[in-house]
Scaffold this active site. Sequence first.
Site, PDB file in Angstrom:
ATOM      1  N   ASP A   2      80.374 -14.521 -77.319  1.00 42.08           N
ATOM      2  CA  ASP A   2      81.604 -14.079 -76.650  1.00 42.08           C
ATOM      3  C   ASP A   2      82.882 -14.218 -77.475  1.00 42.08           C
ATOM      4  O   ASP A   2      83.950 -13.820 -77.026  1.00 42.08           O
ATOM      5  CB  ASP A   2      81.771 -14.829 -75.323  1.00 42.08           C
ATOM      6  N   GLN A  42      75.520 -20.545 -79.785  1.00 42.78           N
ATOM      7  CA  GLN A  42      74.555 -19.521 -79.353  1.00 42.78           C
ATOM      8  C   GLN A  42      75.291 -18.420 -78.597  1.00 42.78           C
ATOM      9  O   GLN A  42      74.697 -17.424 -78.225  1.00 42.78           O
ATOM     10  CB  GLN A  42      73.510 -20.139 -78.427  1.00 42.78           C
ATOM     11  N   ASN A  43      76.576 -18.640 -78.348  1.00 44.94           N
ATOM     12  CA  ASN A  43      77.345 -17.673 -77.567  1.00 44.94           C
ATOM     13  C   ASN A  43      77.760 -16.493 -78.429  1.00 44.94           C
ATOM     14  O   ASN A  43      77.989 -16.633 -79.632  1.00 44.94           O
ATOM     15  CB  ASN A  43      78.568 -18.341 -76.939  1.00 44.94           C
ATOM     16  N   THR A  81      74.318 -26.344 -73.302  1.00 46.53           N
ATOM     17  CA  THR A  81      73.089 -25.604 -73.608  1.00 46.53           C
ATOM     18  C   THR A  81      71.908 -26.321 -72.992  1.00 46.53           C
ATOM     19  O   THR A  81      71.850 -27.549 -72.976  1.00 46.53           O
ATOM     20  CB  THR A  81      72.901 -25.389 -75.131  1.00 46.53           C
ATOM     21  N   SER A  82      70.965 -25.514 -72.496  1.00 45.63           N
ATOM     22  CA  SER A  82      69.795 -26.092 -71.827  1.00 45.63           C
ATOM     23  C   SER A  82      68.806 -26.661 -72.843  1.00 45.63           C
ATOM     24  O   SER A  82      67.810 -27.258 -72.454  1.00 45.63           O
ATOM     25  CB  SER A  82      69.110 -25.012 -70.994  1.00 45.63           C
ATOM     26  N   HIS A 137      73.538 -16.278 -82.579  1.00 44.73           N
ATOM     27  CA  HIS A 137      72.995 -15.127 -81.851  1.00 44.73           C
ATOM     28  C   HIS A 137      73.867 -13.882 -81.974  1.00 44.73           C
ATOM     29  O   HIS A 137      73.734 -12.954 -81.191  1.00 44.73           O
ATOM     30  CB  HIS A 137      72.777 -15.500 -80.372  1.00 44.73           C
ATOM     31  N   ASN A 162      76.737 -31.969 -70.540  1.00 46.40           N
ATOM     32  CA  ASN A 162      76.110 -30.974 -69.669  1.00 46.40           C
ATOM     33  C   ASN A 162      76.036 -31.580 -68.267  1.00 46.40           C
ATOM     34  O   ASN A 162      75.564 -32.708 -68.115  1.00 46.40           O
ATOM     35  CB  ASN A 162      74.688 -30.669 -70.184  1.00 46.40           C
ATOM     36  N   PRO A 163      76.516 -30.873 -67.235  1.00 44.50           N
ATOM     37  CA  PRO A 163      76.441 -31.452 -65.883  1.00 44.50           C
ATOM     38  C   PRO A 163      75.000 -31.659 -65.416  1.00 44.50           C
ATOM     39  O   PRO A 163      74.754 -32.430 -64.492  1.00 44.50           O
ATOM     40  CB  PRO A 163      77.133 -30.411 -64.992  1.00 44.50           C
TER      41      PRO A 163
HETATM   42  N1  NAD Z   1      79.053 -16.760 -73.224  1.00 44.84           N
HETATM   43  C1  NAD Z   1      78.075 -16.181 -73.928  1.00 44.84           C
HETATM   44  O1  NAD Z   1      78.279 -15.703 -75.049  1.00 44.84           O
HETATM   45  C2  NAD Z   1      76.701 -16.159 -73.335  1.00 44.84           C
HETATM   46  C3  NAD Z   1      76.522 -15.896 -71.999  1.00 44.84           C
HETATM   47  C4  NAD Z   1      75.219 -15.847 -71.501  1.00 44.84           C
HETATM   48  C5  NAD Z   1      74.136 -16.120 -72.346  1.00 44.84           C
HETATM   49  N2  NAD Z   1      74.360 -16.386 -73.645  1.00 44.84           N
HETATM   50  C6  NAD Z   1      73.214 -16.774 -74.522  1.00 44.84           C
HETATM   51  O2  NAD Z   1      71.955 -16.380 -73.950  1.00 44.84           O
HETATM   52  C7  NAD Z   1      70.954 -17.404 -74.147  1.00 44.84           C
HETATM   53  C8  NAD Z   1      70.410 -18.012 -72.848  1.00 44.84           C
HETATM   54  O3  NAD Z   1      71.493 -18.497 -72.161  1.00 44.84           O
HETATM   55  P1  NAD Z   1      71.571 -19.283 -70.762  1.00 44.84           P
HETATM   56  O4  NAD Z   1      72.578 -18.645 -69.948  1.00 44.84           O
HETATM   57  O5  NAD Z   1      70.221 -19.558 -70.220  1.00 44.84           O
HETATM   58  O6  NAD Z   1      72.241 -20.593 -71.288  1.00 44.84           O
HETATM   59  P2  NAD Z   1      71.688 -21.924 -71.865  1.00 44.84           P
HETATM   60  O7  NAD Z   1      70.216 -21.927 -71.993  1.00 44.84           O
HETATM   61  O8  NAD Z   1      72.502 -22.167 -73.060  1.00 44.84           O
HETATM   62  O9  NAD Z   1      72.049 -22.947 -70.610  1.00 44.84           O
HETATM   63  C9  NAD Z   1      73.339 -23.126 -70.083  1.00 44.84           C
HETATM   64  C10 NAD Z   1      73.549 -24.632 -69.881  1.00 44.84           C
HETATM   65  O10 NAD Z   1      74.919 -24.862 -69.610  1.00 44.84           O
HETATM   66  C11 NAD Z   1      75.028 -25.908 -68.642  1.00 44.84           C
HETATM   67  N3  NAD Z   1      76.336 -25.773 -68.028  1.00 44.84           N
HETATM   68  C12 NAD Z   1      76.707 -25.013 -66.979  1.00 44.84           C
HETATM   69  N4  NAD Z   1      78.026 -25.138 -66.753  1.00 44.84           N
HETATM   70  C13 NAD Z   1      78.505 -26.006 -67.683  1.00 44.84           C
HETATM   71  C14 NAD Z   1      79.804 -26.526 -67.991  1.00 44.84           C
HETATM   72  N5  NAD Z   1      80.881 -26.188 -67.270  1.00 44.84           N
HETATM   73  N6  NAD Z   1      79.908 -27.385 -69.016  1.00 44.84           N
HETATM   74  C15 NAD Z   1      78.850 -27.734 -69.756  1.00 44.84           C
HETATM   75  N7  NAD Z   1      77.590 -27.266 -69.520  1.00 44.84           N
HETATM   76  C16 NAD Z   1      77.431 -26.407 -68.502  1.00 44.84           C
HETATM   77  C17 NAD Z   1      73.845 -25.690 -67.730  1.00 44.84           C
HETATM   78  O11 NAD Z   1      73.511 -26.897 -67.067  1.00 44.84           O
HETATM   79  C18 NAD Z   1      72.753 -25.240 -68.722  1.00 44.84           C
HETATM   80  O12 NAD Z   1      72.024 -26.364 -69.193  1.00 44.84           O
HETATM   81  C19 NAD Z   1      71.635 -18.428 -75.047  1.00 44.84           C
HETATM   82  O13 NAD Z   1      71.532 -18.010 -76.351  1.00 44.84           O
HETATM   83  C20 NAD Z   1      73.081 -18.289 -74.587  1.00 44.84           C
HETATM   84  O14 NAD Z   1      73.980 -18.939 -75.397  1.00 44.84           O
HETATM   85  C21 NAD Z   1      75.603 -16.408 -74.160  1.00 44.84           C
END
Ligand code: NAD
Length: 263
Positions: A118, A115-116, A204-205, A133, A229-230
């Site tokens: 980046d 879903q990232n 991912t949540s 995404h 996931n922590p």
């Molecule tokens: N890096 C990126 O490309 C990026 C950044 C921000 C948001 N997004 C996207 O936006 C949408 C909403 O995103 P969101 O930010 O609510 O994320 P999300 O809904 O995917 O949730 C993030 C999850 O990651 C977990 N987490 C935190 N640190 C962690 C680690 N070190 N190891 C494993 N798990 C960990 C959290 O507990 C949470 O459940 C999604 O599609 C997301 O992928 C992408």
Amino acid sequence: MDTNNASAALRELARQVADKARECRKIAVLTGAGVSAESGIPTFREAQTGLWERYDPVMLASVDGFRADPANVWKWYDERRQTMSKSRPNPGHEALATWEKLVKGQGGAFTVITQNIDNLHRQAGSESIIEMHGNIWYVRPVDAPFNEAFLLDECPLVEIPPRDERGRMLRPHVVWFGEMLDPDNLEAAFSLAVQAELFLSIGTSTAVYPAAALPFEAKRRGAVVVEINPHETELTRFADFSLAAPSGVALPLILDQLRADGA
Ligand SMILES: NC(=O)c1ccc[n+]([C@@H]2O[C@H](COP(=O)([O-])OP(=O)(O)OC[C@H]3O[C@@H](n4cnc5c(N)ncnc54)[C@H](O)[C@@H]3O)[C@@H](O)[C@H]2O)c1
């Protein structure tokens, strides 16, 4: 926490997952923002700091918000691109790329559905990737179909909003609130989930649909489901294995076990 300080319980879970993985030829992985947290990329909410705090996320990441003020939306994306340009893949991304090579070397299939936006999985060396995404380094003309996306990696952008050589305004090639996902990607992701023998849901949540449905669909079709996931999520109680640790710690532990076993 690093791999040296991992608890005995986490190491034992990593060993069990590696044991299971050795029996599986079709592996699919869903990743979310958490997998990039250890690379310093803020989650969506965390990215709304400073100047951006007062903006409704829907106005920064929706077609309506873009139509209302494309320059403002592009300024926010330009800042995120600048943050992401300084980020590097972390041990979690790297472990997934190495795992893919191990599995493919034995004739198996291994795909990361992310879903990232980046690009860090690709930078780490993963090859089979579905970007559900989109990708923040790609753009397409406003109202153009997904297949007209092209790379625009100028950073920071010189012109905001950017335009193509025909003068058409460009938009980020990412999926915004309320938008449809690329149907080809969606179909490919569900097909992988249905066929997977092992399905990992990482960082991912499992709250953003339709991606969140993938691990549940995989489970329903008989896959062994692993969550890393922590924090607890909707998936935790349905998962066969739940590793409550950062992905940059848990994934290298699993990989160490696979290598130790000569997989
Ligand atoms: N890096 C990126 O490309 C990026 C950044 C921000 C948001 N997004 C996207 O936006 C949408 C909403 O995103 P969101 O930010 O609510 O994320 P999300 O809904 O995917 O949730 C993030 C999850 O990651 C977990 N987490 C935190 N640190 C962690 C680690 N070190 N190891 C494993 N798990 C960990 C959290 O507990 C949470 O459940 C999604 O599609 C997301 O992928 C992408």
